[in-house]
Design a protein around this motif. Sequence first.
Motif, PDB file in Angstrom:
ATOM      1  N   ARG A 281       1.008  -1.205  -0.019  1.00 13.95           N
ATOM      2  CA  ARG A 281       0.172  -0.127  -0.099  1.00 13.95           C
ATOM      3  C   ARG A 281       0.888   1.276   0.065  1.00 13.95           C
ATOM      4  N   LEU A 282       2.053   1.203   0.593  1.00 15.04           N
ATOM      5  CA  LEU A 282       2.860   2.205   0.671  1.00 15.04           C
ATOM      6  C   LEU A 282       3.440   2.579  -0.841  1.00 15.04           C
ATOM      7  N   ARG A 283       3.993   1.478  -1.179  1.00 14.95           N
ATOM      8  CA  ARG A 283       4.487   1.718  -2.673  1.00 14.95           C
ATOM      9  C   ARG A 283       3.365   2.002  -3.657  1.00 14.95           C
ATOM     10  N   ALA A 284       2.353   1.635  -3.449  1.00 20.00           N
ATOM     11  CA  ALA A 284       1.207   2.282  -4.453  1.00 20.00           C
ATOM     12  C   ALA A 284       0.719   3.638  -4.154  1.00 20.00           C
ATOM     13  N   ALA A 285       0.688   3.952  -2.969  1.00 21.68           N
ATOM     14  CA  ALA A 285       0.519   5.627  -2.521  1.00 21.68           C
ATOM     15  C   ALA A 285       1.587   6.390  -3.065  1.00 21.68           C
ATOM     16  N   MET A 286       2.777   5.990  -2.952  1.00 19.68           N
ATOM     17  CA  MET A 286       3.863   6.835  -3.363  1.00 19.68           C
ATOM     18  C   MET A 286       3.878   6.943  -5.079  1.00 19.68           C
ATOM     19  N   GLU A 287       3.544   6.004  -5.678  1.00 20.12           N
ATOM     20  CA  GLU A 287       3.304   6.170  -7.083  1.00 20.12           C
ATOM     21  C   GLU A 287       2.262   6.731  -7.524  1.00 20.12           C
ATOM     22  N   LYS A 288       1.192   6.614  -6.709  1.00 18.93           N
ATOM     23  CA  LYS A 288      -0.179   7.679  -6.811  1.00 18.93           C
ATOM     24  C   LYS A 288       0.206   9.069  -6.867  1.00 18.93           C
ATOM     25  N   ALA A 289       0.896   9.189  -5.725  1.00 19.40           N
ATOM     26  CA  ALA A 289       1.390  10.725  -5.460  1.00 19.40           C
ATOM     27  C   ALA A 289       2.277  11.201  -6.463  1.00 19.40           C
TER      28      ALA A 289
ATOM     29  N   THR B 240      -5.421   8.188   4.149  1.00 21.28           N
ATOM     30  CA  THR B 240      -5.635   8.059   5.607  1.00 21.28           C
ATOM     31  C   THR B 240      -4.691   7.314   6.133  1.00 21.28           C
ATOM     32  N   PRO B 241      -4.158   7.465   7.366  1.00 20.12           N
ATOM     33  CA  PRO B 241      -3.335   6.451   8.192  1.00 20.12           C
ATOM     34  C   PRO B 241      -4.267   4.912   7.986  1.00 20.12           C
ATOM     35  N   GLN B 242      -5.478   4.935   8.248  1.00 20.67           N
ATOM     36  CA  GLN B 242      -6.038   3.549   8.205  1.00 20.67           C
ATOM     37  C   GLN B 242      -5.794   2.789   7.145  1.00 20.67           C
ATOM     38  N   HIS B 243      -5.926   3.784   5.979  1.00 21.87           N
ATOM     39  CA  HIS B 243      -5.795   2.867   4.700  1.00 21.87           C
ATOM     40  C   HIS B 243      -4.229   2.450   4.430  1.00 21.87           C
ATOM     41  N   LEU B 244      -3.246   3.128   4.959  1.00 21.76           N
ATOM     42  CA  LEU B 244      -2.043   2.584   4.931  1.00 21.76           C
ATOM     43  C   LEU B 244      -1.958   1.469   5.850  1.00 21.76           C
ATOM     44  N   ARG B 245      -2.234   1.403   7.313  1.00 23.32           N
ATOM     45  CA  ARG B 245      -1.931   0.267   7.914  1.00 23.32           C
ATOM     46  C   ARG B 245      -2.908  -1.008   7.671  1.00 23.32           C
ATOM     47  N   PHE B 246      -4.079  -0.556   7.384  1.00 22.59           N
ATOM     48  CA  PHE B 246      -5.043  -1.735   7.317  1.00 22.59           C
ATOM     49  C   PHE B 246      -5.635  -2.052   6.027  1.00 22.59           C
ATOM     50  N   GLY B 247      -5.490  -1.014   5.074  1.00 27.48           N
ATOM     51  CA  GLY B 247      -6.189  -1.139   3.483  1.00 27.48           C
ATOM     52  C   GLY B 247      -7.678  -1.048   3.608  1.00 27.48           C
ATOM     53  N   GLU B 248      -8.355  -1.155   2.360  1.00 28.21           N
ATOM     54  CA  GLU B 248      -9.785  -1.097   2.516  1.00 28.21           C
ATOM     55  C   GLU B 248     -10.634  -2.290   2.762  1.00 28.21           C
ATOM     56  N   GLU B 249     -10.044  -3.458   2.860  1.00 29.80           N
ATOM     57  CA  GLU B 249     -10.653  -4.633   2.923  1.00 29.80           C
ATOM     58  C   GLU B 249     -11.245  -4.493   4.267  1.00 29.80           C
ATOM     59  N   ILE B 250     -10.787  -4.515   5.216  1.00 33.26           N
ATOM     60  CA  ILE B 250     -11.531  -4.716   6.810  1.00 33.26           C
ATOM     61  C   ILE B 250     -12.617  -3.637   6.921  1.00 33.26           C
ATOM     62  N   GLY B 251     -12.525  -2.373   6.176  1.00 34.45           N
ATOM     63  CA  GLY B 251     -13.633  -1.462   6.263  1.00 34.45           C
ATOM     64  C   GLY B 251     -14.706  -1.724   5.551  1.00 34.45           C
ATOM     65  N   LYS B 252     -14.347  -2.546   4.463  1.00 34.03           N
ATOM     66  CA  LYS B 252     -15.473  -3.047   3.437  1.00 34.03           C
ATOM     67  C   LYS B 252     -16.284  -4.174   4.165  1.00 34.03           C
ATOM     68  N   ARG B 253     -15.431  -5.131   4.828  1.00 34.69           N
ATOM     69  CA  ARG B 253     -16.235  -5.995   5.608  1.00 34.69           C
ATOM     70  C   ARG B 253     -16.962  -5.656   6.758  1.00 34.69           C
ATOM     71  N   ILE B 254     -16.615  -4.472   7.427  1.00 36.36           N
ATOM     72  CA  ILE B 254     -17.431  -4.075   8.623  1.00 36.36           C
ATOM     73  C   ILE B 254     -18.673  -3.369   8.177  1.00 36.36           C
ATOM     74  N   ASP B 255     -18.647  -2.624   6.996  1.00 32.93           N
ATOM     75  CA  ASP B 255     -19.499  -1.882   6.413  1.00 32.93           C
ATOM     76  C   ASP B 255     -20.597  -2.923   5.948  1.00 32.93           C
ATOM     77  N   LYS B 256     -20.237  -3.972   5.441  1.00 31.38           N
ATOM     78  CA  LYS B 256     -21.052  -5.172   4.863  1.00 31.38           C
ATOM     79  C   LYS B 256     -21.929  -5.646   6.131  1.00 31.38           C
ATOM     80  N   ARG B 257     -21.083  -6.072   7.324  1.00 30.28           N
ATOM     81  CA  ARG B 257     -21.734  -6.730   8.467  1.00 30.28           C
ATOM     82  C   ARG B 257     -22.700  -5.758   9.005  1.00 30.28           C
ATOM     83  N   ARG B 258     -22.042  -4.257   8.880  1.00 29.71           N
ATOM     84  CA  ARG B 258     -23.215  -3.256   9.524  1.00 29.71           C
ATOM     85  C   ARG B 258     -24.390  -3.207   8.832  1.00 29.71           C
TER      86      ARG B 258
END
Length: 152
Positions: free
Chosen positions: A11-19, A71-89
């Motif tokens: 995720r760090l490498r991808a964010a650097m490239e995107k920036a 976001t720091p959350q994106h770097l540390r955890f990615g988007e997958e966990i957020g999507k799973r939580i949103d789906k469960r909610r």
Amino acid sequence: METANQKFAKRLRAAMEKAGYEPKPAVLEREFNLRYWGKPMTLHGVRRWLLGESMPKQDKLETLAEWLIVTPQHLRFGEEIGKRIDKRRARWEEAIGYREREAFEAFINLPAPQRKIVKEVIFAFAQVALQASEKASTPTKTTSTARRRPRN
């Protein structure tokens, strides 16, 4: 299977490239140290981030996130966990009506010993229902040949 550090590095490498930055240790060291007010990172230290050998502490992660506009959350955890939580909610929001919410509210207001009893009753019902559904889904064999009518 990728470790958390390796996923972070990706995720760090991808964010650097995107920036618009090359994901190289020298680039990361220079740009990070320009923005971080604590003890500067060494080339070896940032290289370990990029290779997934280590992960920065929270203050450094926040500096990286601010620099790379993620976001720091994106770097540390990615988007997958957020999507799973949103789906469960969302599942909870769709499945629970007014009466269920009322029952949950009443349950929450019970003293701890009574909540424990209610949970045990619910789990017992759930276990019986699971066993019944498993029993219903298993085909039963009819081995009795005595009841068959002979064909004419």
